[in-house]
Design an enzyme around this catalytic site. Sequence first.
Site, PDB file in Angstrom:
ATOM      1  N   GLY A 179      70.048 -11.421  15.809  1.00  0.00           N
ATOM      2  CA  GLY A 179      70.482 -12.369  16.820  1.00  0.00           C
ATOM      3  C   GLY A 179      71.977 -12.568  16.712  1.00  0.00           C
ATOM      4  O   GLY A 179      72.529 -12.649  15.612  1.00  0.00           O
ATOM      5  N   LYS A 192      74.203 -21.379  13.850  1.00  0.00           N
ATOM      6  CA  LYS A 192      75.386 -21.064  13.045  1.00  0.00           C
ATOM      7  C   LYS A 192      76.652 -21.138  13.891  1.00  0.00           C
ATOM      8  O   LYS A 192      77.661 -21.719  13.474  1.00  0.00           O
ATOM      9  CB  LYS A 192      75.249 -19.667  12.435  1.00  0.00           C
ATOM     10  N   SER A 203      75.504 -14.961  13.535  1.00  0.00           N
ATOM     11  CA  SER A 203      74.559 -13.849  13.581  1.00  0.00           C
ATOM     12  C   SER A 203      73.519 -14.012  12.483  1.00  0.00           C
ATOM     13  O   SER A 203      73.792 -14.622  11.437  1.00  0.00           O
ATOM     14  CB  SER A 203      75.291 -12.520  13.414  1.00  0.00           C
ATOM     15  N   ASP A 204      72.338 -13.467  12.746  1.00  0.00           N
ATOM     16  CA  ASP A 204      71.290 -13.467  11.735  1.00  0.00           C
ATOM     17  C   ASP A 204      70.439 -12.213  11.909  1.00  0.00           C
ATOM     18  O   ASP A 204      70.109 -11.838  13.040  1.00  0.00           O
ATOM     19  CB  ASP A 204      70.404 -14.702  11.857  1.00  0.00           C
ATOM     20  N   THR A 205      70.100 -11.567  10.803  1.00  0.00           N
ATOM     21  CA  THR A 205      69.333 -10.327  10.838  1.00  0.00           C
ATOM     22  C   THR A 205      68.051 -10.475  10.030  1.00  0.00           C
ATOM     23  O   THR A 205      68.073 -10.985   8.908  1.00  0.00           O
ATOM     24  CB  THR A 205      70.159  -9.153  10.274  1.00  0.00           C
TER      25      THR A 205
END
Length: 205
Positions: free
Chosen positions: A118, A65, A81-83
Amino acid sequence: MSPDTHRDSCAEHRIGLVLASASPRRRELLQQIGVRFSVMPVDICEDVHPGENPAAYVARLAKEKAEAGLAHSDAAAVLGSDTSVVMSGQILGKPVDADDAERMLMSLSGSNHEVMTGVALATAQETQVCVVTTVVHFKELSPETCRAYWQSGEPHDKAGAYGIQGLGAVFVDRIEGSYSSVVGLPLAETAEMLIKAGIPIWQPE
């Protein structure tokens, strides 16, 4: 104009930080620590690769991203960001319907799970990446509670079918780790990345 002068001129006209996410929660968290930024969501494939573990998955998506945002903007830096909610090593995505949400919530009931976020900050010089893991302990839930929660609308677009920053907070007995990471962006680690890249925090409006 010399090539060096042209590069300096381009650098002066680059915008600062871009958040490569449409998440209102991530916007609010960045605003909380006084960061000035623009928003430019990016569209990437979020399929899990064969054999990819959850930590590697969120790190890869955050990096993709951020780097996609950098490639398609005039930003000096792009934050991605990724959750993911992880139960027994399995990633729980967003529920597709009420039954799916109830299944997820009941699997979390009376137990603990991990929330992995992340974060990546991409600049022309480098891409910083980190993964923050928080352990979340859930209270015992009933199917009736899960169905009532679904009717509130809150879990419809939430990984793991709950939002700790909203009504879903009543399910959480305690956490071990970063609260802001569970919401969507670990602020301590993000601030370190920003400072390293020369992007100020704690800026007044």
